[in-house]
Design an enzyme around this catalytic site. Structure first.
Site, PDB file in Angstrom:
ATOM      1  N   ASP A 161      -8.281   0.830   6.631  1.00 60.79           N
ATOM      2  CA  ASP A 161      -6.953   1.464   6.691  1.00 60.79           C
ATOM      3  C   ASP A 161      -6.880   2.445   7.865  1.00 60.79           C
ATOM      4  O   ASP A 161      -7.658   3.407   7.923  1.00 60.79           O
ATOM      5  CB  ASP A 161      -6.724   2.207   5.357  1.00 60.79           C
ATOM      6  CG  ASP A 161      -5.351   2.880   5.271  1.00 60.79           C
ATOM      7  OD1 ASP A 161      -4.526   2.659   6.170  1.00 60.79           O
ATOM      8  OD2 ASP A 161      -5.129   3.619   4.289  1.00 60.79           O
ATOM      9  N   ASP A 180       1.018   5.147   0.289  1.00 60.89           N
ATOM     10  CA  ASP A 180       0.237   6.300   0.730  1.00 60.89           C
ATOM     11  C   ASP A 180       0.768   7.566   0.073  1.00 60.89           C
ATOM     12  O   ASP A 180       1.910   7.955   0.293  1.00 60.89           O
ATOM     13  CB  ASP A 180       0.326   6.429   2.260  1.00 60.89           C
ATOM     14  CG  ASP A 180      -0.543   5.395   2.941  1.00 60.89           C
ATOM     15  OD1 ASP A 180      -1.748   5.344   2.637  1.00 60.89           O
ATOM     16  OD2 ASP A 180      -0.017   4.628   3.765  1.00 60.89           O
ATOM     17  N   PHE A 190      -1.423  10.573   8.582  1.00 65.84           N
ATOM     18  CA  PHE A 190      -0.270  10.110   9.356  1.00 65.84           C
ATOM     19  C   PHE A 190      -0.399   8.616   9.638  1.00 65.84           C
ATOM     20  O   PHE A 190      -1.515   8.108   9.787  1.00 65.84           O
ATOM     21  CB  PHE A 190      -0.190  10.852  10.701  1.00 65.84           C
ATOM     22  CG  PHE A 190      -0.105  12.343  10.522  1.00 65.84           C
ATOM     23  CD1 PHE A 190       1.108  12.966  10.261  1.00 65.84           C
ATOM     24  CD2 PHE A 190      -1.259  13.116  10.567  1.00 65.84           C
ATOM     25  CE1 PHE A 190       1.167  14.341  10.058  1.00 65.84           C
ATOM     26  CE2 PHE A 190      -1.214  14.486  10.372  1.00 65.84           C
ATOM     27  CZ  PHE A 190       0.016  15.108  10.116  1.00 65.84           C
ATOM     28  N   GLY A 191       0.757   7.972   9.740  1.00 68.14           N
ATOM     29  CA  GLY A 191       0.757   6.579  10.178  1.00 68.14           C
ATOM     30  C   GLY A 191       0.677   6.543  11.701  1.00 68.14           C
ATOM     31  O   GLY A 191       0.885   7.564  12.367  1.00 68.14           O
ATOM     32  N   HIS A 210       0.871  -1.168   0.000  1.00 70.27           N
ATOM     33  CA  HIS A 210       0.000   0.000   0.000  1.00 70.27           C
ATOM     34  C   HIS A 210       0.915   1.227   0.000  1.00 70.27           C
ATOM     35  O   HIS A 210       1.754   1.390   0.880  1.00 70.27           O
ATOM     36  CB  HIS A 210      -0.836  -0.091   1.276  1.00 70.27           C
ATOM     37  CG  HIS A 210      -1.828   0.998   1.489  1.00 70.27           C
ATOM     38  ND1 HIS A 210      -3.155   0.872   1.129  1.00 70.27           N
ATOM     39  CD2 HIS A 210      -1.726   2.205   2.080  1.00 70.27           C
ATOM     40  CE1 HIS A 210      -3.811   1.967   1.484  1.00 70.27           C
ATOM     41  NE2 HIS A 210      -2.968   2.796   2.066  1.00 70.27           N
TER      42      HIS A 210
HETATM   43  C1  DX5 Z   1      -3.073   7.128   6.850  1.00 66.86           C
HETATM   44  C2  DX5 Z   1      -2.662   6.198   5.722  1.00 66.86           C
HETATM   45  C3  DX5 Z   1      -2.360   4.825   6.137  1.00 66.86           C
HETATM   46  C4  DX5 Z   1      -1.533   4.557   7.275  1.00 66.86           C
HETATM   47  C5  DX5 Z   1      -1.505   3.136   7.754  1.00 66.86           C
HETATM   48  O1  DX5 Z   1      -3.276   8.371   6.353  1.00 66.86           O
HETATM   49  O2  DX5 Z   1      -3.662   6.137   4.760  1.00 66.86           O
HETATM   50  O3  DX5 Z   1      -2.330   3.880   5.136  1.00 66.86           O
HETATM   51  O4  DX5 Z   1      -0.285   5.075   7.253  1.00 66.86           O
HETATM   52  O5  DX5 Z   1      -1.920   3.267   8.987  1.00 66.86           O
HETATM   53  P1  DX5 Z   1      -1.200   2.705  10.274  1.00 66.86           P
HETATM   54  O6  DX5 Z   1       0.190   3.213  10.311  1.00 66.86           O
HETATM   55  O7  DX5 Z   1      -2.082   3.259  11.331  1.00 66.86           O
HETATM   56  O8  DX5 Z   1      -1.303   1.216  10.127  1.00 66.86           O
HETATM   57 ZN    ZN Z   2      -3.472   4.446   3.253  1.00 66.22          ZN
END
Ligand code: DX5
Ligand code: ZN
Length: 228
Positions: free
Chosen positions: A174, A34, A142-143, A32
């Site tokens: 997600d 981002d 953000f992650g 994935h």
């Molecule tokens: C958030 C993104 C994500 C994210 C993944 O804006 O779309 O895909 O980084 O989420 P975490 O890090 O929470 O697994």
């Molecule tokens: Zn994402």
């Protein structure tokens, strides 16, 4: 069987090769990506060159998650870069049907992403125009954020809608997904879990990935048994 789509956002930017090698060793064949523009979300991340480089070096499926204003101008770049799946936010485009059609026309799977506060009812005239539905369980940007519990009900509703309409739509979640909620997400019928921080921001990414995959296999099998 629910699968994982690892988000590269939490990978150490100087260690992508290690991350990809780890995923390949564990049979993960999709990532994935981002994509953030600093406008639709308050952060910057990757552009289409990330997808191009990925496909140059690895045999993988890539899912570009476009968190950008004017996604119309980015979709062609990601198609050209070889992204196999592209998701766009309903909140970011005035002409979603046309945009989804462009993605499909370019040979990629088309995904529609919804922010946590966007109701499922907005999809009323769009069912059939997308191949996967990406439900955000955090406000994007953000992650490593915390899963918003208000999204549980939406996930359940989405599963019912997809099944009721007998559509071949993949349901994806997600944001804030990890060991603590992955089992429940499988039980609720989510097909794909996007996981970033719960793998790559951990001290031992390999152990974290393995634990998650083991959990998914176990709960998916239990679910299949129960449905027999
Ligand atoms: C958030 C993104 C994500 C994210 C993944 O804006 O779309 O895909 O980084 O989420 P975490 O890090 O929470 O697994
Ligand atoms: Zn994402």
């Amino acid at each position: 069987m629910t699968n994982i789509s690892p988000s590269l956002l939490s990978v150490d930017f100087f260690r992508f090769d290690q991350a990809l090698a780890l995923l390949q060793q564990h049979g993960v064949s999709q990532v994935h990506i981002d994509v953030m523009d600093g406008h639709f979300v308050p952060n910057l991340s990757f552009g289409a060159e990330m997808a191009r480089a990925l496909h140059r070096h690895y045999v993988m499926r890539s899912e570009a998650h476009l968190m950008v204003e004017s996604p119309e101008s980015f979709v062609p770049r990601f198609l050209d870069a070889g992204a196999t799946e592209i998701s766009v936010h309903l909140e970011s485009t005035r002409h979603p049907s046309r945009l989804l059609q462009t993605i499909r026309g370019g040979g990629a799977l088309a995904g529609l992403a919804l922010n946590p506060a966007t109701p499922l009812e907005s999809l009323r005239y769009l069912w059939g125009s997308f191949d996967f539905l990406l439900l955000m369980s955090v406000d994007p940007g953000f992650g490593g954020q915390v899963f918003l519990p208000t999204v549980w009900e939406k996930i359940e509703q989405a599963r019912l809608e997809i099944d009721g309409r007998r559509l071949p739509v993949r349901l994806e979640v997600d944001g804030g997904v990890g060991l603590d909620n992955a089992g429940e997400l499988v039980k609720r019928g989510v097909d794909t879990l996007v996981v970033g921080a719960a793998i790559f921001a951990q001290r031992d990414p390999e152990a974290s990935l393995r634990d998650l995959m083991d959990l998914l296999t176990k709960v998916s099998h239990q679910k299949e048994e129960n449905e027999r």
